[in-house]
Design a protein around this motif. Structure first.
Motif, PDB file in Angstrom:
ATOM      1  N   SER A   1      10.911  44.510  42.938  1.00  0.00           N
ATOM      2  CA  SER A   1       9.504  44.611  42.573  1.00  0.00           C
ATOM      3  C   SER A   1       8.658  43.700  43.462  1.00  0.00           C
ATOM      4  O   SER A   1       9.022  42.547  43.734  1.00  0.00           O
ATOM      5  N   LEU A   2       7.518  44.225  43.894  1.00  0.00           N
ATOM      6  CA  LEU A   2       6.596  43.451  44.738  1.00  0.00           C
ATOM      7  C   LEU A   2       5.619  42.609  43.925  1.00  0.00           C
ATOM      8  O   LEU A   2       4.809  41.893  44.516  1.00  0.00           O
ATOM      9  N   ILE A   3       5.685  42.687  42.609  1.00  0.00           N
ATOM     10  CA  ILE A   3       4.745  41.929  41.785  1.00  0.00           C
ATOM     11  C   ILE A   3       4.754  40.432  42.118  1.00  0.00           C
ATOM     12  O   ILE A   3       3.695  39.819  42.258  1.00  0.00           O
ATOM     13  N   PRO A   4       5.920  39.782  42.281  1.00  0.00           N
ATOM     14  CA  PRO A   4       5.879  38.374  42.684  1.00  0.00           C
ATOM     15  C   PRO A   4       5.132  38.164  44.006  1.00  0.00           C
ATOM     16  O   PRO A   4       4.342  37.213  44.134  1.00  0.00           O
ATOM     17  N   ALA A   5       5.355  39.035  44.976  1.00  0.00           N
ATOM     18  CA  ALA A   5       4.662  38.893  46.263  1.00  0.00           C
ATOM     19  C   ALA A   5       3.161  39.096  46.101  1.00  0.00           C
ATOM     20  O   ALA A   5       2.364  38.436  46.779  1.00  0.00           O
ATOM     21  N   PHE A   6       2.739  40.017  45.220  1.00  0.00           N
ATOM     22  CA  PHE A   6       1.313  40.177  44.960  1.00  0.00           C
ATOM     23  C   PHE A   6       0.704  38.863  44.487  1.00  0.00           C
ATOM     24  O   PHE A   6      -0.466  38.579  44.747  1.00  0.00           O
ATOM     25  N   GLN A   7       1.505  38.079  43.804  1.00  0.00           N
ATOM     26  CA  GLN A   7       1.032  36.811  43.249  1.00  0.00           C
ATOM     27  C   GLN A   7       1.317  35.621  44.161  1.00  0.00           C
ATOM     28  O   GLN A   7       1.116  34.468  43.773  1.00  0.00           O
ATOM     29  N   GLY A   8       1.791  35.891  45.376  1.00  0.00           N
ATOM     30  CA  GLY A   8       2.071  34.830  46.336  1.00  0.00           C
ATOM     31  C   GLY A   8       3.374  34.106  46.086  1.00  0.00           C
ATOM     32  O   GLY A   8       3.582  33.005  46.608  1.00  0.00           O
ATOM     33  N   LYS A   9       4.287  34.735  45.328  1.00  0.00           N
ATOM     34  CA  LYS A   9       5.578  34.127  45.022  1.00  0.00           C
ATOM     35  C   LYS A   9       6.679  34.788  45.850  1.00  0.00           C
ATOM     36  O   LYS A   9       6.536  35.936  46.276  1.00  0.00           O
ATOM     37  N   PRO A  10       7.797  34.106  46.068  1.00  0.00           N
ATOM     38  CA  PRO A  10       8.872  34.681  46.890  1.00  0.00           C
ATOM     39  C   PRO A  10       9.622  35.797  46.167  1.00  0.00           C
ATOM     40  O   PRO A  10       9.586  35.911  44.946  1.00  0.00           O
ATOM     41  N   ILE A  11      10.290  36.630  46.959  1.00  0.00           N
ATOM     42  CA  ILE A  11      11.177  37.666  46.445  1.00  0.00           C
ATOM     43  C   ILE A  11      12.589  37.320  46.901  1.00  0.00           C
ATOM     44  O   ILE A  11      12.828  37.088  48.079  1.00  0.00           O
ATOM     45  N   ASP A  12      13.505  37.278  45.953  1.00  0.00           N
ATOM     46  CA  ASP A  12      14.891  36.925  46.262  1.00  0.00           C
ATOM     47  C   ASP A  12      15.677  38.185  46.569  1.00  0.00           C
ATOM     48  O   ASP A  12      15.818  39.064  45.721  1.00  0.00           O
ATOM     49  N   ARG A  13      16.183  38.298  47.799  1.00  0.00           N
ATOM     50  CA  ARG A  13      17.003  39.454  48.153  1.00  0.00           C
ATOM     51  C   ARG A  13      18.032  39.040  49.200  1.00  0.00           C
ATOM     52  O   ARG A  13      17.826  38.097  49.965  1.00  0.00           O
TER      53      ARG A  13
END
Length: 582
Positions: free
Chosen positions: A493-505
């Motif tokens: 989900s890109l929701i964290p990135a929308f909020q300026g937070k990292p995405i763990d992958r």
């Protein structure tokens, strides 16, 4: 809101909570945001055969005020990726899987292996199918291109058409390319139509005097938005808008072409240099990690310069028209009070196209009178390259045939594709940065507080399914299609990135025609062709991919190659780039 609607939301929430309780932690994390805001409408807009720098807010001189405004009101991603080719991208976007997992590892032909069937398989679901569990209405307008059945007649043959894959309404083309004035395989819902005999989009509804497919796609999108509001306004909706602009043939309306007359007189390098400087000013790239090399002379058209300059003028006109269509859809959202709670994502299916379509031989001028019989209003165009125009003119190709009108079929070529991909290497087909880098413009006033900011998190279009599932509260199924096992989502989900937070992958992977890559953090391993050697780049320091670190960091190369091998084995990538099945 009626009692039935409240009951549906209550039951959907209970189901989502029950499913989350059974999910592994990483999947639960992807499905945890729907309760924090009112479920939005979702619109994914996909452009065709455009480079990273072709939109105004990504450095272009092309006039795209509506996309620019969406960017000012939301977020622009600087490291978003597609798959490098049209139909694999569409299969991946629709499913949240890597393309080979859907059966569309190459194009629309069966090469004899599950990853290369040329048909969207039954082990995946589309976003539309997934969102049915959350009571979304689903609409699509534009290019489908994930099935071989472009001339289907029976319901069985249409099993992978949009309405059979979860959409409630559809208008568009089943095939991958064609005339903008007389599209091939044009369909409304489940029925073939002609531009001239479609009662739902008669000539009186065209923005100008001529049917133009880009206008039609946008106008149908606007129509779906307004109809949804008045007929199903108590439900959220998902809409997939797949433009064919700016894919060849270079077709545009005369007034749009006239707007760009003279815009490219300065030549390839001057336009590329101006874009590069603008991209640096906008913060999209850094001068210290990119190289804006001069375009090699062999990539430039010299003998027929006026002709090739015209090709780029038409290309710009096509993008300009698409932007105005997007503006009309946004206006429909605003007029019906739906804009603020609509997530809009704009992206592109691959990088600039270096294919030499229609560029061989000497072109001819248009005949003074049509030498062929005109086609009837109910004639259904079967050919991606028509044999003639509706009014009887034969199709012209080759150098000197000035692009734009319906009787031409020309591509804009490798020189302008190099400009489109400023400042990255390679093009559509390849998985160096020029082939797979796309803008991602995200607007959602009620859901994203950031305005006009850049987001540098590396992400991929497989993430769009996960995002839709996340914010809709939908249940991503484990079985579907009469009990078929469904592959788990690959995206985040890109929701964290929308909020300026990292995405763990763990990693992002690519393969197309033997071109292959894997990115982990800032490190990217990439190879050109099935026999090409691995190249290793630090994208944070070298996004133009100029300094191959494979000999300096052999252990890192080996580590990433092993990751790619594991992915290829599990994701139906192998055998690598198989030949067409006899």
């Amino acid at each position: 809101m009626n009692h039935h609607r409240l009951t549906t939301i209550f039951l959907t929430t209970l189901m989502a909570l029950a499913v989350q309780a059974m999910m592994p932690p990483n999947i639960q994390a992807q499905s945890s945001h729907a309760e924090s805001f009112q479920r939005p409408n979702i619109i994914y807009i996909l452009a065709d055969d455009m480079g990273f720098s072709d939109v105004g807010c990504y450095g272009s001189e092309i006039d795209t005020p509506n996309l620019n405004l969406l960017a000012e009101q939301g977020v622009r991603f600087t490291q978003f990726y597609n798959t490098g080719r049209c139909c694999p991208t569409r299969a991946s976007l629709l499913s949240g899987l890597y393309p080979h997992q859907t059966g569309v590892g190459h194009m629309m032909e069966d090469r004899g292996y599950d990853g290369y069937r040329g048909e969207l398989n039954r082990h995946c679901v589309t976003i539309a199918e997934a969102l049915q569990s959350a009571d979304y209405r689903c609409y699509m307008t534009g290019k489908w291109h994930v099935t071989k059945a472009v001339k289907a007649k029976t319901e069985a043959e249409k099993q992978n058409w949009p309405l059979q894959r979860g959409f409630d309404r559809y208008y568009g083309t089943i095939t991958g390319a064609g005339s903008f004035f007389d599209p091939s395989s044009l369909v409304r819902d489940n029925t073939f139509v002609s531009p001239l005999n479609d009662p739902e989009y008669p000539e009186s509804h065209w923005p100008g005097e001529t049917y133009y497919y880009t206008d039609a796609i946008a106008d149908q999108g606007s129509k779906f938005i307004r109809e949804h509001h008045f007929q199903s306004g108590d439900q959220p909706f998902f809409m997939y808008v797949a433009f064919t602009a700016a894919h060849w043939p270079m077709h545009a309306l005369p007034e749009d072409i006239e707007k760009y007359k003279g815009e490219y007189d300065a030549g390839y390098d001057a336009i590329r240099n101006a874009r590069y400087e603008r991209m640096i000013e906008l913060g999209l790239i850094d001068a210290d990690n990119t190289v804006n090399w001069p375009i090699p002379k062999k990539l430039k058209e010299t003998e027929h310069w006026d002709w090739d300059k015209r090709n780029m003028e038409v290309y710009a006109a096509m993008i300009d028209s698409m932007d105005r269509g997007i503006g009309r859809m946004v206006e429909s959202l605003k007029a019906t009070g739906q804009f603020n709670n609509t997530l809009i994502c704009f992206l592109q299916d691959n990088g600039g196209c270096a294919e030499a379509y229609g560029r061989g031989g000497k072109g001819t001028d248009r005949a003074s009178k049509p030498p062929l019989s005109p086609l009837s209003a109910d004639y259904i165009q079967p050919d991606a390259l028509p044999k003639q125009t509706r009014d009887g003119y034969p199709i012209r190709r080759g150098k000197g045939a000035m692009a734009g009108p319906a009787d031409t079929a020309i591509g804009y070529g490798i020189g302008w594709a190099t400009v489109s991909n400023t400042p990255f290497r390679e093009y559509k087909h390849w998985v160096h940065e020029g082939g797979i880098s796309t803008p991602l413009i995200v607007s959602w006033p009620d859901g994203i507080s950031r305005r006009g900011e850049l987001e540098r998190t590396p992400s991929h279009l497989i993430d769009l399914m996960a995002t839709a599932v996340d914010i809709s509260g939908a249940e991503y199924p484990t079985t579907y299609h009469e009990g078929q096992a469904i592959s788990p989502m690959e995206g985040k989900s890109l929701i964290p990135a929308f909020q300026g937070k990292p995405i763990d992958r763990e990693a992002i992977y690519w393969e197309h025609e033997g071109n292959r890559a894997v990115r982990v953090g800032d490190m990217k391993l990439v190879a050109k062709g099935k026999n090409g050697k691995w190249e290793l780049y630090n994208i944070a320091k070298d996004r133009s991919e100029q300094n191959d670190l494979s000999s300096e960091m052999p252990e890192k190369q080996k580590e990433l190659a092993a990751l790619w091998d594991t992915y290829a084995e599990r994701a139906n990538v192998l055998p690598l780039s198989p030949k067409r099945k006899p």
